[in-house]
Design a protein around this motif. Structure first.
Motif, mmCIF file in Angstrom:
data_model
loop_
_atom_site.group_PDB
_atom_site.id
_atom_site.type_symbol
_atom_site.label_atom_id
_atom_site.label_comp_id
_atom_site.label_asym_id
_atom_site.label_seq_id
_atom_site.Cartn_x
_atom_site.Cartn_y
_atom_site.Cartn_z
ATOM 1 N N HIS A 36 97.939 78.040 39.277
ATOM 2 C CA HIS A 36 99.298 78.157 38.730
ATOM 3 C C HIS A 36 99.257 78.308 37.223
ATOM 4 N N HIS A 38 100.399 76.656 34.499
ATOM 5 C CA HIS A 38 100.298 75.641 33.441
ATOM 6 C C HIS A 38 99.007 75.826 32.649
ATOM 7 N N HIS A 41 95.415 74.818 33.573
ATOM 8 C CA HIS A 41 94.821 75.485 34.736
ATOM 9 C C HIS A 41 94.599 76.980 34.482
ATOM 10 N N HIS A 94 104.847 73.441 43.366
ATOM 11 C CA HIS A 94 104.738 72.761 42.063
ATOM 12 C C HIS A 94 105.612 73.466 41.014
ATOM 13 N N ASP A 115 97.929 71.547 41.390
ATOM 14 C CA ASP A 115 99.013 70.567 41.325
ATOM 15 C C ASP A 115 99.992 70.897 42.444
ATOM 16 N N GLU A 332 101.188 67.994 32.466
ATOM 17 C CA GLU A 332 101.895 68.824 31.495
ATOM 18 C C GLU A 332 102.950 68.037 30.715
HETATM 19 ZN ZN LIG Z 1 100.688 71.960 36.752
#
Ligand SMILES: [Zn+2]
Length: 345
Positions: A36, A38, A41, A94, A115, A332
């Motif tokens: 994903h 963020h 990651h 997520h 996540d 985060e």
């Molecule tokens: Zn995340």
């Protein structure tokens, strides 16, 4: 085949030797498969990146067009063969575009969850339980004290405060990618139809959500709006902005913060948060344990967060479990937003 011969933690992240890739690598690698958008990651500088279209778009928004040597988009349910393994993406619930990655080799299937949350979220595809032999779970809120409750109740608290203090502005600290858009969607679901104001760092990603068909109602940039006009309004801002000089443009602001950490009163006090809202994009203790059971996995690898309690819980249930030694991932909400997102306050 032994699971550790398929996926193994190394300094760069989770390495799949037979497939020739890393999952969410924290250092530049030749081939990255990313769960994903963020920033802990999804990092720039990899050779090839395989991810959902939304994750690729978010990386492009944050890092610019040349964030990777090449990219390939994969849809939920789609299967791709990489080297000796097959990988398949499944929704992680997520943030928009977030995925769990199922890696299968011969008769062994490992699911790396990234996540995830099993709670409802109108801004992304719901989490899906993926049956597997080994489940790699996050553990951000891996302690029994973390029970997030219903996010709708938290948004009602915010609306009650707005009604109670019509002369004050409400400033809601929320992570720019995912949390902010979810809070806006929850406000709309609660019947709030006034314009919602946005800190400059939220605009790009929020408009991207809208471009993917997520309805968020009327949004306005807060920049340039007169102080008096902000009485009785709600503004979303990155958590770090709600405690700095930027807040002086608001009339007597009520500071709120939407995060799973707001369950801990001391954290709210520490950050000077007047109105803590327990809204998280991670599974809480009940969500983690229910998901682990539902996957049917006999072996659980636990990573980023409170590993010990979850490993202990698994062991007591007769499951093989161990913490994964992965570094470089954080929550985060706790991390300060990256510089690029802080620009144009
Ligand atoms: Zn995340």
């Amino acid at each position: 085949m032994r699971p550790q011969d398929i996926l193994m933690p190394v300094a760069a992240g989770l390495c799949c030797k037979p497939g020739g890739f890393h999952i969410d690598p924290v250092r530049p690698v030749e081939r990255a498969v990313i769960t994903h958008g963020h920033s802990d990651h999804a990092r720039p500088g990899h050779g090839a990146v395989l991810a959902t279209q939304e994750t690729l778009d978010m990386m492009r928004l944050r890092y610019g067009d040349n964030f990777a040597g090449s990219t390939q988009a994969i849809a939920y349910g789609e299967q791709i063969k990489l080297g000796d393994v097959t990988i398949k993406f499944h929704p992680a619930g997520h943030v928009l575009g977030s995925a769990q990655i199922a890696v299968s080799c011969k008769d062994t299937c490992i699911v790396a969850s990234g996540d995830y949350k099993d709670a409802p979220d109108p801004t992304c595809t719901p989490f899906e339980v993926v049956p597997c032999d080994v489940f790699i779970t996050e553990a951000t809120f891996g302690l029994p004290v973390f029970r997030h409750g219903d996010a709708a109740n938290e948004v009602n608290k915010l609306l009650a405060s707005v009604a109670l203090f019509p002369e004050r502005a409400h400033l809601v600290g929320a992570y720019s990618l995912g949390k902010a858009q979810r809070v806006i969607a929850l406000l709309r679901a609660a019947g709030y139809d006034a314009p919602v104001y946005l800190h400059g760092a939220m605009e790009k990603i929020t408009h991207y959500y809208e471009s993917r068909g997520i309805a968020l109602g009327e949004l306005r940039a807060v920049k340039g709006v007169k102080k008096a006009e902000l009485a009785g309004t709600i503004t979303l801002a990155p958590p770090s902005a709600t405690s700095d000089i930027w807040t002086r443009r608001f009339p007597d602001p009520v500071t709120a913060f939407a995060s799973g950490w707001m369950r801990v009163r001391a954290r709210a006090r520490q950050r000077g948060v007047e109105l803590p809202l327990v809204i998280s994009d991670h599974a809480d203790w009940d969500g983690l344990t229910a998901t682990i059971e539902a996957t049917g996995a006999g072996e659980i690898w636990v990573t980023h967060g409170q590993e010990d309690a979850l490993v202990h819980w698994c062991t007591a249930k007769g499951l093989a479990a161990r913490p994964l030694d992965l570094v470089g991932y954080g929550d985060e909400d706790e991390a300060d937003a990256p510089a690029a997102e802080e620009a144009d306050a």
